[in-house]
Design a protein around this motif. Sequence first.
Motif, mmCIF file in Angstrom:
data_model
loop_
_atom_site.group_PDB
_atom_site.id
_atom_site.type_symbol
_atom_site.label_atom_id
_atom_site.label_comp_id
_atom_site.label_asym_id
_atom_site.label_seq_id
_atom_site.Cartn_x
_atom_site.Cartn_y
_atom_site.Cartn_z
ATOM 1 N N UNK A 161 11.424 0.507 -6.732
ATOM 2 C CA UNK A 161 10.074 1.422 -6.241
ATOM 3 C C UNK A 161 9.114 1.304 -6.218
ATOM 4 N N UNK A 162 9.122 -0.038 -5.287
ATOM 5 C CA UNK A 162 7.836 -0.336 -4.525
ATOM 6 C C UNK A 162 7.126 -1.298 -4.713
ATOM 7 N N UNK A 163 7.241 -1.781 -6.532
ATOM 8 C CA UNK A 163 6.470 -3.250 -6.907
ATOM 9 C C UNK A 163 6.503 -4.274 -5.901
ATOM 10 N N UNK A 207 14.981 1.175 -13.096
ATOM 11 C CA UNK A 207 14.863 1.885 -14.070
ATOM 12 C C UNK A 207 13.075 1.976 -14.195
ATOM 13 N N UNK A 208 12.649 1.792 -14.782
ATOM 14 C CA UNK A 208 10.655 1.826 -15.224
ATOM 15 C C UNK A 208 9.926 2.542 -13.697
ATOM 16 N N UNK A 209 10.272 2.566 -12.678
ATOM 17 C CA UNK A 209 8.920 2.505 -11.627
ATOM 18 C C UNK A 209 10.248 4.366 -11.600
ATOM 19 N N UNK A 210 11.215 3.868 -11.655
ATOM 20 C CA UNK A 210 12.484 5.739 -11.121
ATOM 21 C C UNK A 210 11.466 6.803 -11.396
ATOM 22 N N UNK A 246 2.685 4.473 -1.212
ATOM 23 C CA UNK A 246 2.648 3.793 -1.994
ATOM 24 C C UNK A 246 3.407 2.398 -2.308
ATOM 25 N N UNK A 247 4.560 1.979 -1.411
ATOM 26 C CA UNK A 247 4.910 0.908 -1.525
ATOM 27 C C UNK A 247 4.421 -0.106 0.013
ATOM 28 N N UNK A 248 3.688 0.949 0.568
ATOM 29 C CA UNK A 248 2.776 -0.278 1.713
ATOM 30 C C UNK A 248 1.566 -0.388 1.061
ATOM 31 N N UNK A 249 0.686 0.455 -0.082
ATOM 32 C CA UNK A 249 0.191 0.013 -0.901
ATOM 33 C C UNK A 249 0.256 -1.218 -1.805
#
Length: 426
Positions: A247-249, A269-272, A329-332
């Motif tokens: 999820x983008x980390x 988990x976590x970012x989900x 957010x993935x781009x950021x």
Amino acid sequence: MLNSRSKSALWRPWTPITQQADSMRIVEAQGNRVRDAGGTWYLDGISGVLNASCGHGHPRLVEAATRQFQQLVHYDPMVSSHDPAETLTARLAEILPGELNETCLLNSGSEATEAALRIALQYWRNLGESRNRVITFEAAYHGSTFLAQQLSGLPFTVSEWTPPFPIDHVSLPASPRAVRTEEGADELIALFARALEAGPPAAAVMVEPLLGLGGCVVLPAGFLARLRRLCDEHGALLILDEVFCGFGRTGRMFGFEHDGITPDIVTMSKGISGGYLPLAAVTVTSPIKESFVREPVAQGLRYGHTTGGHAVASAVANAVLDVMADEKLVENSAAQGATLLDGLRQLEPSPVITDVRGLGLVVAIEADSPESAAAIATASARAGVMMRHERGVVRIAPPLTITTDETAEMLQKIGAAVETAAEARR
Ligand SMILES: Cc1ncc(COP(=O)(O)O)c(C=O)c1O
């Protein structure tokens, strides 16, 4: 309400008994900042528990939770499904590649590990093969339940009990810095090849895209693609633990996307759920799920939890996917992560730093000693940036919502903290 003289009854996890009372108390969090009981605000350099990827108090996530609380809190997953879980699992099938279509929802990363291994081992039984050997990194961290903890060979997780099946650990052949080189990559893949060749056929190889708690070790580019090929040659399943990286980390939706591979099983988990409520998922390919028709006892998964796929948590996870897309957010993560890494690399000449590494918005400073790492983290908290340090490594993983100004502020404050740590050593 506790006053300063009350003795806390809380037994904090992973914290020595003698240090239980030393903690700060965070009482409020908004956006990318948290406030302690004394009224000091900090930039959140660790995203809560590395999970607040959309920042704190995001109105759309609060609203999604509130709406779902009012409509249906949860219902027995063995009796009925519900819309939030159905929608979430369909969306995961869309964003995951290949035949990764079948998802079981759980509560924590450790449970996802537990489920992934049960599925992997049972899969081979369903096929009539007796494979049960699992290969992991020695510096892996896949969770803290009895089974998940045994997958790690890290000294602080070592268990005194015998694992229920053979687990072979692959050690890093060189320092994290050297492992990123071409030679390091060749040595690392050779060690996995040897582990796959030695002993009975492996059921699965389980790895993180980046060794998070094992020292924030960035694996060499192309490593996962080579590991995928090795697993195919040996018929072993490849399980990707995306609990921390997903999820983008890392600047991609999933860490394994950097190598363009498709794993057989993915844990998340976590970012989900952006850390707003406990939620985890394990997604497998359709053939793996279909093999369970042959499962002799239940023709299905003999695993699950009361609150697995909780309706409110699933509703928040759906809103997280919307927020991630709308706010890019993935781009950021990729852009701010690159700025953070570049900026921190300027500090590398400091005598207290031995390496700076990162991928997307997970960046680590390796200090010359655990004492220097602690000094950097302490000075940085005093300057107003919350960071976490384990042994000699300081980890920086702010929310994916971090702005350009906040990244600059973080860099300036961490730079000053490194200077303070270096001066204290002189
Ligand atoms: C890569 C990875 N896997 C699994 C876990 C375990 O997740 P949980 O703490 O939710 O059980 C963690 C937790 O930090 C993790 O980083």
